[in-house]
Design a protein around this motif. Structure first.
Motif, PDB file in Angstrom:
ATOM      1  N   MET A 100       0.810  -1.342   0.015  1.00  0.00           N
ATOM      2  CA  MET A 100       0.047   0.005   0.015  1.00  0.00           C
ATOM      3  C   MET A 100       0.940   1.333   0.000  1.00  0.00           C
ATOM      4  SD  MET A 100      -2.928  -1.242  -0.054  1.00  0.00           S
ATOM      5  CE  MET A 100      -2.333  -2.606  -1.138  1.00  0.00           C
ATOM      6  N   GLN A 101       2.181   1.122   0.059  1.00  0.00           N
ATOM      7  CA  GLN A 101       2.980   2.301  -0.013  1.00  0.00           C
ATOM      8  C   GLN A 101       2.601   3.525  -1.018  1.00  0.00           C
ATOM      9  OE1 GLN A 101       7.012   1.655  -1.568  1.00  0.00           O
ATOM     10  NE2 GLN A 101       7.974   3.096  -0.301  1.00  0.00           N
ATOM     11  N   PHE A 102       2.331   3.135  -2.189  1.00  0.00           N
ATOM     12  CA  PHE A 102       2.362   4.293  -3.067  1.00  0.00           C
ATOM     13  C   PHE A 102       0.712   4.582  -2.997  1.00  0.00           C
ATOM     14  CE2 PHE A 102       6.168   2.810  -4.750  1.00  0.00           C
ATOM     15  CZ  PHE A 102       6.654   4.143  -5.314  1.00  0.00           C
ATOM     16  N   TYR A 103      -0.525   3.831  -2.655  1.00  0.00           N
ATOM     17  CA  TYR A 103      -1.657   4.129  -2.444  1.00  0.00           C
ATOM     18  C   TYR A 103      -2.036   5.228  -1.089  1.00  0.00           C
ATOM     19  CZ  TYR A 103      -1.978   0.597  -5.760  1.00  0.00           C
ATOM     20  OH  TYR A 103      -1.776  -0.386  -6.710  1.00  0.00           O
ATOM     21  N   LYS A 104      -1.077   4.984  -0.136  1.00  0.00           N
ATOM     22  CA  LYS A 104      -1.315   5.780   0.918  1.00  0.00           C
ATOM     23  C   LYS A 104      -0.736   7.172   0.603  1.00  0.00           C
ATOM     24  CE  LYS A 104      -0.769   2.032   4.313  1.00  0.00           C
ATOM     25  NZ  LYS A 104       0.490   1.280   5.358  1.00  0.00           N
ATOM     26  N   ALA A 105       0.310   7.291  -0.178  1.00  0.00           N
ATOM     27  CA  ALA A 105       1.081   8.483  -0.681  1.00  0.00           C
ATOM     28  C   ALA A 105      -0.002   9.129  -1.557  1.00  0.00           C
ATOM     29  CB  ALA A 105       2.183   8.171  -1.233  1.00  0.00           C
ATOM     30  N   CYS A 150      -7.459   2.420   1.960  1.00  0.00           N
ATOM     31  CA  CYS A 150      -6.481   3.380   2.210  1.00  0.00           C
ATOM     32  C   CYS A 150      -7.281   4.916   1.870  1.00  0.00           C
ATOM     33  CB  CYS A 150      -5.528   3.145   1.258  1.00  0.00           C
ATOM     34  SG  CYS A 150      -4.278   1.987   1.485  1.00  0.00           S
ATOM     35  N   PHE A 151      -8.184   4.640   1.064  1.00  0.00           N
ATOM     36  CA  PHE A 151      -8.939   5.825   0.833  1.00  0.00           C
ATOM     37  C   PHE A 151     -10.209   6.123   1.378  1.00  0.00           C
ATOM     38  CE2 PHE A 151      -6.606   4.770  -3.199  1.00  0.00           C
ATOM     39  CZ  PHE A 151      -5.863   6.005  -3.336  1.00  0.00           C
ATOM     40  N   GLU A 152     -10.309   5.225   2.308  1.00  0.00           N
ATOM     41  CA  GLU A 152     -12.010   5.370   2.960  1.00  0.00           C
ATOM     42  C   GLU A 152     -11.981   6.388   4.027  1.00  0.00           C
ATOM     43  OE1 GLU A 152     -14.332   1.201   2.805  1.00  0.00           O
ATOM     44  OE2 GLU A 152     -12.613   1.231   4.402  1.00  0.00           O
ATOM     45  N   ASP A 153     -10.554   6.455   4.537  1.00  0.00           N
ATOM     46  CA  ASP A 153     -10.726   7.539   5.596  1.00  0.00           C
ATOM     47  C   ASP A 153     -10.750   9.054   4.994  1.00  0.00           C
ATOM     48  OD1 ASP A 153     -10.086   5.957   7.692  1.00  0.00           O
ATOM     49  OD2 ASP A 153      -7.828   6.178   7.567  1.00  0.00           O
ATOM     50  N   THR A 185      -5.532  14.721  -0.464  1.00  0.00           N
ATOM     51  CA  THR A 185      -6.142  15.737   0.621  1.00  0.00           C
ATOM     52  C   THR A 185      -5.680  17.150   0.398  1.00  0.00           C
ATOM     53  OG1 THR A 185      -4.093  15.124   2.129  1.00  0.00           O
ATOM     54  CG2 THR A 185      -6.197  13.690   2.358  1.00  0.00           C
ATOM     55  N   LYS A 186      -4.626  17.206  -0.184  1.00  0.00           N
ATOM     56  CA  LYS A 186      -4.027  18.679  -0.410  1.00  0.00           C
ATOM     57  C   LYS A 186      -4.219  19.102  -1.839  1.00  0.00           C
ATOM     58  CE  LYS A 186       0.223  17.509   0.679  1.00  0.00           C
ATOM     59  NZ  LYS A 186       1.772  17.658   0.866  1.00  0.00           N
ATOM     60  N   HIS A 187      -4.500  18.276  -2.937  1.00  0.00           N
ATOM     61  CA  HIS A 187      -4.408  18.926  -4.103  1.00  0.00           C
ATOM     62  C   HIS A 187      -5.720  18.285  -4.983  1.00  0.00           C
ATOM     63  CE1 HIS A 187      -0.187  19.105  -3.383  1.00  0.00           C
ATOM     64  NE2 HIS A 187      -0.228  20.176  -3.799  1.00  0.00           N
TER      65      HIS A 187
END
Length: 284
Positions: free
Chosen positions: A218-223, A253-256, A229-231
């Motif tokens: 999930m390294q890149f999906y978390k990134a 990873c995206f549910e939050d 959230t910013k862009h």
């Protein structure tokens, strides 16, 4: 050698055990070399191929070099995308991802800002820009060598696509733009899975575009989720390609950050794509 002799010679000396694969690769190469269709060749188009020419191609194939590298390109939908060892060879599943994005985005009567993260050859942004010329498209990658290939492909089609040299894993990354759509086919294979990868991929495609740099798929999906959230604009959406065995983890990873997250299967029925968006999203 005529066509029939050349085909028999190729099938005897190319060491692959898969006859269907051998024939497919032979036809792909000879159609490119002769600029004649398979039908023309099968119905008697005159050709004369030297044995030495075939030997060169066969030797490269027997060293596991992909036919796409030998030809110098891969087809991606209607596009001929240049490839080499600095970028991944475009796959049909990624084309499916692009088709999904374009189908939904073209329903909106507005100009969209779209960013491809980890662009590689730039097959994704080129496909999207060719289908939606009114959109503003950016493509981001950490690899300078990949960006050189991307620029060559963009120049070939004379498209207005902006390349960005950044590392999506840099949590402090901040761009001046905001986006309606983020799209990515990021690295997701674990290093311990290398033994499961075909030699044509492992020996000739860039490992940094295939494998995560730690033991977290999930390294890149978390990134990407953090970057969004910013862009990502409030009415925007994220579309990503995933490992078929980790789609539900990617969804998590995206549910939050997103109210609506969905998984879509690829043409083979595997859980391959994830889309994340907010409620009342225009792309819903």
């Amino acid at each position: 050698m005529n066509f029939k002799e050349a085909k028999n010679y190729f099938l005897r000396h190319y060491l692959s055990q898969d006859l269907h694969e051998k024939e497919a690769i032979f036809y792909r190469w000879i159609e490119d070399w002769t600029q004649k269709s398979k039908l023309e060749l099968l119905t008697g188009a005159a050709i004369d191929i030297g044995e030495s020419k075939l030997d060169i191609i066969i030797e490269r194939l027997n060293k596991n070099e992909p036919i796409q590298h030998i030809l110098g390109y891969e087809w991606f939908g209607h596009l001929q995308i240049a490839v080499n060892s600095s970028v991944l060879i475009p796959r049909p599943e990624t084309e499916e991802l692009c088709q999904w994005v374009c189908k939904e985005a073209m329903q909106l009567a507005q100009t969209l800002n779209i960013l491809d993260i980890g662009t590689g050859s730039a097959c994704i942004p080129i496909y999207i820009k060719s289908k939606m010329p009114q959109s503003n498209v950016w493509a981001l990658d950490y690899s300078q060598k990949a960006l050189q290939v991307a620029q060559a492909n963009i120049d070939r089609y004379d498209l207005d696509i902006s390349l960005l040299h950044h590392d999506i894993l840099d949590s402090t990354l901040t761009l001046s733009q905001s986006f309606d759509i983020l799209i990515s086919n990021p690295p997701y294979i674990l290093p311990i899975e290398k033994e499961l990868i075909a030699n044509t991929v492992l020996d000739y495609e860039p490992h940094e575009a295939l494998f995560v740099s730690n033991n977290d798929p999930m390294q890149f999906y978390k990134a990407i989720a953090h970057f969004s959230t910013k862009h990502l604009k409030p009415q925007g959406a994220v579309y990503v390609e995933t490992h078929a065995e980790h789609a539900k983890e990617v969804l998590a990873c995206f549910e939050d950050s997103f109210c609506i997250v969905e998984i879509r299967n690829d043409m083979y029925g595997k859980e391959r794509f994830v889309k994340a968006m907010h409620k009342k999203n225009k792309l819903a």
